[in-house]
Design a protein around this motif. Structure first.
Motif, PDB file in Angstrom:
ATOM      1  N   ALA A   1       0.953  -1.173   0.018  1.00 50.51           N
ATOM      2  CA  ALA A   1      -0.051   0.053  -0.218  1.00 50.51           C
ATOM      3  C   ALA A   1       0.900   1.128   0.058  1.00 50.51           C
ATOM      4  O   ALA A   1       0.492   2.370  -0.459  1.00 50.51           O
ATOM      5  N   THR A   2       1.954   1.119   0.321  1.00 54.36           N
ATOM      6  CA  THR A   2       2.993   2.470   0.442  1.00 54.36           C
ATOM      7  C   THR A   2       3.839   2.597  -0.886  1.00 54.36           C
ATOM      8  O   THR A   2       4.565   3.425  -0.718  1.00 54.36           O
ATOM      9  N   GLY A   3       3.490   1.604  -1.659  1.00 53.50           N
ATOM     10  CA  GLY A   3       4.317   1.717  -2.897  1.00 53.50           C
ATOM     11  C   GLY A   3       5.907   0.909  -2.809  1.00 53.50           C
ATOM     12  O   GLY A   3       6.458   0.962  -3.825  1.00 53.50           O
ATOM     13  N   ARG A   4       6.190   0.132  -1.753  1.00 57.30           N
ATOM     14  CA  ARG A   4       7.203  -0.451  -1.582  1.00 57.30           C
ATOM     15  C   ARG A   4       7.165  -1.778  -2.207  1.00 57.30           C
ATOM     16  O   ARG A   4       6.282  -2.433  -2.223  1.00 57.30           O
ATOM     17  N   THR A   5       8.223  -2.326  -2.869  1.00 51.66           N
ATOM     18  CA  THR A   5       8.630  -3.501  -3.636  1.00 51.66           C
ATOM     19  C   THR A   5       8.413  -4.734  -2.597  1.00 51.66           C
ATOM     20  O   THR A   5       9.582  -4.860  -1.690  1.00 51.66           O
ATOM     21  N   VAL A   6       7.489  -5.684  -2.654  1.00 53.67           N
ATOM     22  CA  VAL A   6       7.729  -6.391  -1.576  1.00 53.67           C
ATOM     23  C   VAL A   6       7.822  -8.032  -2.088  1.00 53.67           C
ATOM     24  O   VAL A   6       7.800  -9.120  -1.649  1.00 53.67           O
ATOM     25  N   GLY A   7       7.646  -8.034  -3.491  1.00 53.44           N
ATOM     26  CA  GLY A   7       7.743  -9.275  -4.287  1.00 53.44           C
ATOM     27  C   GLY A   7       7.623  -9.292  -5.653  1.00 53.44           C
ATOM     28  O   GLY A   7       7.773  -7.958  -6.199  1.00 53.44           O
ATOM     29  N   ARG A   8       7.438 -10.028  -6.393  1.00 53.36           N
ATOM     30  CA  ARG A   8       7.279 -10.059  -7.738  1.00 53.36           C
ATOM     31  C   ARG A   8       6.530 -11.289  -8.246  1.00 53.36           C
ATOM     32  O   ARG A   8       6.689 -12.205  -7.696  1.00 53.36           O
TER      33      ARG A   8
END
Length: 471
Positions: free
Chosen positions: A158-165
């Motif tokens: 939700a904050t725009g941080r990459t957590v995976g792909r």
């Protein structure tokens, strides 16, 4: 023969037919309750799967479709053909690591969804145009190839941080379209058109995995079907041909697919050949607001069931597939007045002439002075004792018959029972005076359950014959 973009007029005709073809393409793509964990979503894509030849030899699925239909082309006519199918893409879920690398995980939890591994379907098309004159004799072949593709999509919180792909891989598939035509004897210029779509992918099963359907799907053409349009001329209906063409239609061979007239009613220059049996000029109901991918249910039931899923179930469904997420959003946002439209509709009302008898009720609908049907008239009928004459012999409860379903007034699925023997369970009379035979098919393992529940198959007397040995 060429493979250009279709002419604008042809593209316009095909666009209308694709509305129905899309329903064929995505039938069974993701079933209610739209979650990868649901048991019925673990064996997907049941229609029109053309498997690699090496695997088709090991299973009951096929590596080709064979369509035959009749057409009456005019001078200088050309045939536009569009093969449509899904190309399976295997999706892997990966979690971001502190060092910038990624690791594969069974699921990745986000605020609005839970991402899980899944096989997506990418739509593929093969388009070609050929003059009808080139189809006679040996015909033409059009090989095609869809390359292997690998891509990644970042997953953001939700904050725009990459957590995976999401890592997607599709395998290469190859195939061939074969078109040929032969002129029939007779006073009319009629051609039998043959269109074969074949999977020629040279993939072979890993040793010891000959029966692994899951391994074969990425190398298969899924939900394969054909759209064929004549630039000048018309096709003949395969289900309701003119009297003079019935013999030629009956001689056509259609394997793993069935052609029907498509597009606008009243026109006959477009055919849809699909692995699902349809009627001529099939259409999407105007009340249907979006694809629900499950033709075994009606829109109203599916919309209500989907809206009743728990928040946790909806999160999983949204993470299963983008199309599943769209279904969830559709059910959640459907206004009450739109849902009410899904109760059903009456089409093709019969025109009534003359002055109506009776009187209007409180809604302004004219009610007759006497009921249209008198329940007391049923007193003279007994389904278990009544008899009807077939081939000069009385047929009733307990009689054995051979099924010969007709093309005009029977369910298309009943055609699969052609030539099977059955036992008559009851002779029924409807309010219009027609007679129907309720039967159970001999050898049906569910026959006893049908008898207990009273759920029979129904045929008219002219759709059965009495076998030589009726025992």
């Amino acid at each position: 023969m060429t493979a250009p973009a279709f002419a604008p007029e042809t593209e316009e005709r095909l666009a209308l037919a694709r509305q129905v073809a899309d329903a064929v393409l995505f039938e069974g793509y993701v079933l209610y309750p739209y979650r990868a964990s649901a048991a019925k979503n673990r064996l997907r894509w049941q229609f029109g799967v053309l498997v690699p030849p090496a695997w088709g030899a090991e299973c009951e699925e096929h590596d080709f479709q064979h369509t035959e239909c009749l057409m009456e082309p005019r001078a200088e006519a050309s045939l536009a053909v569009e093969v449509r199918f899904l190309h399976a893409r295997r999706r892997t879920v990966q979690r971001a690591l502190p060092d910038g690398d990624f690791e594969t995980v069974p699921e990745l939890h986000l605020d609005d969804r839970v991402l899980v591994p899944w096989d997506e379907g990418a739509e593929e098309r093969v388009e070609l145009v050929a003059p009808v004159a080139q189809l006679t004799g040996d015909g033409i072949e059009f090989p095609f190839r869809k390359p292997a593709v690998e891509d990644t999509e970042p997953v953001l919180d939700a904050t725009g941080r990459t957590v995976g792909r999401l890592l997607r891989r599709s395998a290469e598939v190859t195939g061939v379209v074969r078109l040929s035509a032969s002129e029939l004897d007779g006073p009319y210029r009629v051609l039998r058109l043959t269109a074969v779509v074949e999977n020629t992918t040279p993939w072979t099963p890993p040793e010891g995995h000959a029966a692994d359907r899951d391994a074969a799907l990425p190398h298969s053409l899924v939900a394969t079907h054909l759209l064929m349009a004549l630039s000048n001329g018309s096709f003949l209906s395969m289900t309701d041909p003119p009297e003079w063409a019935k013999g030629a239609v009956a001689a056509c061979r259609n394997l793993h697919t069935w052609p029907v007239l498509a597009g606008e009613p009243g026109r006959a220059d477009l055919v849809l050949s699909s692995p699902i049996i349809l009627e001529d000029h099939p259409a999407i109901a105007p009340e249907s607001l979006g694809a629900l991918y499950d033709a075994t249910e009606i829109d109203e039931i599916l919309a209500l069931r989907t809206a009743a899923l728990t928040d946790a179930e909806k999160r999983e469904a949204r993470g299963t597939d983008a199309r599943a997420a769209a279904v969830i959003d559709l059910a959640d946002s459907m206004p009450a007045e739109v849902l009410e439209r899904l109760h059903g509709a009456v089409r093709g009302l019969r025109e009534i002439t003359g002055e109506p008898d009776g009187f209007p009720d409180e809604f302004g609908v004219t009610r007759p002075d006497t009921p249209w049907w008198d329940p007391a008239s049923d007193a003279g009928f007994d389904p278990e004792q009544d008899r009807v004459m077939v081939d000069g012999r009385p047929v009733g409860r307990g009689s054995r018959v051979e099924l010969r379903p007709g093309l005009r007034h029977t369910d298309a699925q009943d055609l699969f029972l052609q030539g099977r023997t059955a036992t008559v369970e009851a002779v029924l009379h409807d309010v219009d005076g027609a007679v129907h035979l309720a039967v159970t098919v001999d050898g049906d393992p569910g026959a006893d359950i049908r008898r207990e529940q009273g759920r029979y198959l129904y045929f008219q007397p002219d759709e059965v014959v009495v076998p030589e040995d009726p025992r």
